[in-house]
Design an enzyme around this catalytic site. Sequence first.
Site, PDB file in Angstrom:
ATOM      1  CE  LYS A 172      38.004  34.456  41.691  1.00  0.00           C
ATOM      2  NZ  LYS A 172      39.422  34.440  41.570  1.00  0.00           N
TER       3      LYS A 172
ATOM      4  CD1 TRP B  94      43.439  30.722  46.388  1.00  0.00           C
ATOM      5  CD2 TRP B  94      42.080  31.350  48.070  1.00  0.00           C
ATOM      6  NE1 TRP B  94      43.283  32.081  46.332  1.00  0.00           N
ATOM      7  CE2 TRP B  94      42.450  32.495  47.350  1.00  0.00           C
ATOM      8  CE3 TRP B  94      41.224  31.489  49.155  1.00  0.00           C
ATOM      9  CZ2 TRP B  94      42.013  33.766  47.679  1.00  0.00           C
ATOM     10  CZ3 TRP B  94      40.774  32.747  49.485  1.00  0.00           C
ATOM     11  CH2 TRP B  94      41.171  33.872  48.761  1.00  0.00           C
TER      12      TRP B  94
ATOM     13  CG  ASP C  76      35.984  29.310  49.535  1.00  0.00           C
ATOM     14  OD1 ASP C  76      35.153  30.133  49.125  1.00  0.00           O
ATOM     15  OD2 ASP C  76      37.219  29.435  49.358  1.00  0.00           O
TER      16      ASP C  76
HETATM   17  C1  LIG Z   1      38.932  29.190  46.501  1.00  0.00           C
HETATM   18  C2  LIG Z   1      38.741  30.657  46.621  1.00  0.00           C
HETATM   19  N1  LIG Z   1      38.029  31.123  47.649  1.00  0.00           N
HETATM   20  C3  LIG Z   1      37.818  32.433  47.808  1.00  0.00           C
HETATM   21  C4  LIG Z   1      38.335  33.345  46.934  1.00  0.00           C
HETATM   22  C5  LIG Z   1      38.096  34.801  47.234  1.00  0.00           C
HETATM   23  O1  LIG Z   1      37.657  35.586  46.258  1.00  0.00           O
HETATM   24  P1  LIG Z   1      37.405  37.145  46.473  1.00  0.00           P
HETATM   25  O2  LIG Z   1      37.859  37.532  47.815  1.00  0.00           O
HETATM   26  O3  LIG Z   1      38.178  37.801  45.407  1.00  0.00           O
HETATM   27  O4  LIG Z   1      35.922  37.295  46.309  1.00  0.00           O
HETATM   28  C6  LIG Z   1      39.087  32.914  45.840  1.00  0.00           C
HETATM   29  C7  LIG Z   1      39.689  33.862  44.896  1.00  0.00           C
HETATM   30  O5  LIG Z   1      40.575  33.594  44.155  1.00  0.00           O
HETATM   31  C8  LIG Z   1      39.287  31.524  45.685  1.00  0.00           C
HETATM   32  O6  LIG Z   1      39.981  31.039  44.662  1.00  0.00           O
END
Ligand SMILES: Cc1ncc(COP(=O)(O)O)c(C=O)c1O
Length: 397
Positions: free
Chosen positions: A246, A130, A211
């Site tokens: 999500k 990511w 993560d």
């Molecule tokens: C792999 C991954 N880690 C962490 C996140 C962080 O999500 P958020 O900060 O929106 O809770 C995302 C969001 O797209 C993600 O795809």
Amino acid sequence: MFEHLQPTKMDPILSLMAAYRADPREQKIDLGVGVYMDDRGHTPVMRAVKEAEARLMELEDTKSYQGIAGDPQYNEHILALLFGAQHSILKSGRVRTIQAPGGSGALRVGAELIGRAKPNAKVWVGIPTWPNHIPLISGAGLKIQEYPYYDLVARKINVEAMMETLRGVPSGDIVLLHGCCHNPTGADLTEEQWDQIADLALERGFIPYIDTAYQGLGEGLEVDAYGVRSMAMKLPEMIIASSCSKNFGLYRERTGSITFLSATPAQADIVASQAMSVARQMYSMPPAHGALLVAMILGDQQLRAQWSQELDEVRDRINAMRQLLTERIQQNDAGMDFSHIQQQRGMFSFLGIASQQIERLRDEYGIYIVSSTRVNLAGINSGNIDYLAASMHAVLG
Ligand SMILES: Cc1ncc(COP(=O)(O)O)c(C=O)c1O
């Protein structure tokens, strides 16, 4: 002073979102942005969340400060979600969770804590990962190293190359892993591979940083936590960043958590105090609303059952779109094989087509896909699959 600043480059996914919004064509498809969409192309509020919000409106009687660690009940529920309510680690006294502003905030708190504990430690990230992992971690002053993860040509995880590199990771370094539903590839580690990496971490002395932003969207809440749970059985230390963006659809409520597993209960207390000091320096306290909703849903039998059913529906819809897309583009004149899409899990897959084809899909057909060829399968629906498949066939040639 501001005259010294130069504009920064916008995150490519956010630029793609902006270009999609500005596109006047009626027939356009957004497969770029990483949010769940239903068959109407809408990102809904879950019914369990709506119900919990109604109850919270009645019950909430203060907006006073909550504390640096956030809501204690939320933290307890997140631990049970991650490890399973019966996991022995929960009784060990070695684990601590604090609420954080989304998975992103959690990742940064974890990175800052690593910086305090081991300023020279390097964080190894799989390629690809990511994209926001890199600034979130390096922004804390940590050095990044890469290990190979996905083979673009073979369209699967390059297990041999990954293990070979991990065998060389020095003791005390950190290895970032995706708990499930790998973003951007959708290619997840098997249970056997998780076990092998755990054994290697023990042998080499590296520390996993998992993560997990999509628990429940891959195979289900329990199966998706295999990596976290099995590593916790074996290893003295690890870190887990998790997100409710999500699986509860709480994106804008910034609801996440960071969990630390330490070698002893005494160390766990020190780690928790350091994590809270990190949080205090960055944002003081996490936002309350989303975490109160999650705690209410997970603590109430009826709401929990409702949420779990909705999460099943989300997962089933994504998998149905995965299957539909594969079927509709598999027989193409270019003879390209897309069967890998069906093996992958979560919201994303890599199509593996050429960058000119990605550009043509955008310019000629209004179909927006990230340049890495990552597609959000939830962007597909019964109203756009025919157009998508026809456009793909036209572009594949
Ligand atoms: C792999 C991954 N880690 C962490 C996140 C962080 O999500 P958020 O900060 O929106 O809770 C995302 C969001 O797209 C993600 O795809």
